[in-house]
Scaffold this motif. Sequence first.
Motif, short mmCIF file in Angstrom:
data_model
loop_
_atom_site.label_atom_id
_atom_site.label_comp_id
_atom_site.label_asym_id
_atom_site.label_seq_id
_atom_site.Cartn_x
_atom_site.Cartn_y
_atom_site.Cartn_z
N UNK A 87 -19.35 -67.05 -30.96
CA UNK A 87 -18.16 -67.76 -31.42
C UNK A 87 -17.09 -67.95 -30.38
N UNK A 88 -17.42 -67.74 -29.10
CA UNK A 88 -16.40 -67.85 -28.05
C UNK A 88 -16.17 -69.29 -27.60
N UNK A 89 -17.11 -70.18 -27.88
CA UNK A 89 -16.96 -71.59 -27.49
C UNK A 89 -17.20 -72.48 -28.71
N UNK A 106 -27.33 -66.59 -32.93
CA UNK A 106 -26.30 -67.35 -33.64
C UNK A 106 -26.22 -66.93 -35.11
N UNK A 107 -27.37 -66.68 -35.72
CA UNK A 107 -27.38 -66.21 -37.10
C UNK A 107 -26.66 -64.88 -37.21
N UNK A 108 -26.96 -63.97 -36.28
CA UNK A 108 -26.29 -62.67 -36.27
C UNK A 108 -24.80 -62.81 -36.05
N UNK A 109 -24.41 -63.77 -35.23
CA UNK A 109 -22.99 -63.98 -34.94
C UNK A 109 -22.28 -64.81 -35.97
N UNK A 110 -23.01 -65.28 -36.99
CA UNK A 110 -22.39 -66.08 -38.03
C UNK A 110 -22.02 -67.48 -37.59
N UNK A 111 -22.71 -67.99 -36.57
CA UNK A 111 -22.41 -69.31 -36.03
C UNK A 111 -23.46 -70.31 -36.50
N UNK A 112 -23.04 -71.23 -37.35
CA UNK A 112 -23.88 -72.36 -37.74
C UNK A 112 -23.57 -73.51 -36.80
N UNK A 113 -24.56 -74.36 -36.55
CA UNK A 113 -24.36 -75.39 -35.53
C UNK A 113 -25.09 -76.67 -35.91
N UNK A 114 -24.69 -77.74 -35.23
CA UNK A 114 -25.35 -79.03 -35.34
C UNK A 114 -25.88 -79.40 -33.96
N UNK A 115 -27.17 -79.78 -33.89
CA UNK A 115 -27.76 -80.22 -32.62
C UNK A 115 -27.51 -81.71 -32.45
N UNK A 116 -27.00 -82.10 -31.28
CA UNK A 116 -26.63 -83.49 -31.03
C UNK A 116 -27.29 -83.95 -29.73
#
Length: 319
Positions: A87-89, A106-116
């Motif tokens: 979650x730093x960026x 990312x799952x462990x860090x709670x970061x969901x994302x979109x690939x672009x």
Amino acid sequence: MPRRFPVPLLAAGLLALAPLAVAACGDDGGEAGGGSALSGSIVVDGSSTVAPLTSAAAEAFNGENPDVNVDVRTSGTGGGFEVFCTGETDISDASRAIKDEEVAACTKGGVEYTEVRVASDGITVVTGADAEVGTTCLTLDQLKTAWAPDSKVGNWKDIDPSFTDVKLSLAGPGSQSGTYDFFNEEVLGEDAQGETVEPRQDYSASEDDNVTVRAVTGAEAGMGYFGYSYFAENQGQLKAFELDGGSGCVAPSPETITGGEYPLSRPLFIYVSKSALERPEVKGFVRYYVQNAVRLAEEQRFVPAPQDALDASLAAIPE
């Protein structure tokens, strides 16, 4: 230390593009331009291959949105995912798709994302412009001979007896680079356990592709590799090898990379945190980036992504 591309303090060449970029933004920048009064800061890290394209997008976007600061750093694709998944960026530049272990992080860090998807690339194998090595084309097997972990090759004629009797020096990305990962997967393959083979370690390694350029040009007959845009930017000092993946020699070019004929063609991405996308300045920047991806790629000597891939990326970004 990671390289940074602060905005608006970019190279003069990018500044020269600002008027054109601002004009284009007025045409298709969507809600990102036209007095939208966006403000805030966006932090990007990751691939040194993708960074110049992201920096160009940030510079042009900043021309319409001067109160948005986009800080573009380069710690390599792997290094970028490390900080992104904690979650730093807000955005992670990537010259390969995210790996399973990075998805888990990312799952462990709670970061969901979109690939672009933002562009295309072809890993380009080069030597110095004045180097005489006895060939203009290399097979993937010959690359493997030079880069294999147990390789003792130290002369071009050791790769093939028909090549020139001249010392071979190697340079390329470090282990945090997505270019490193992709090259090893395609050229060195997997071991018996299904793991990607690592290359020999006695080469000049750096996450900064400009260091590789200097290493190759400073050697009598060096060999290095990086993204196509770095070759295009430095082709006065370098010459690229054609590559033969089994169907004959193919030179890297926008046409052969887009069409997939070039053996080491690949997609380029940004990964955007879904929580960051809820902020207007991040959503505005990402939409602007994709809407202008073809123009930006052509200006920065990248290979544009196929339009259907860009359309899919734009559809994944909230209105």
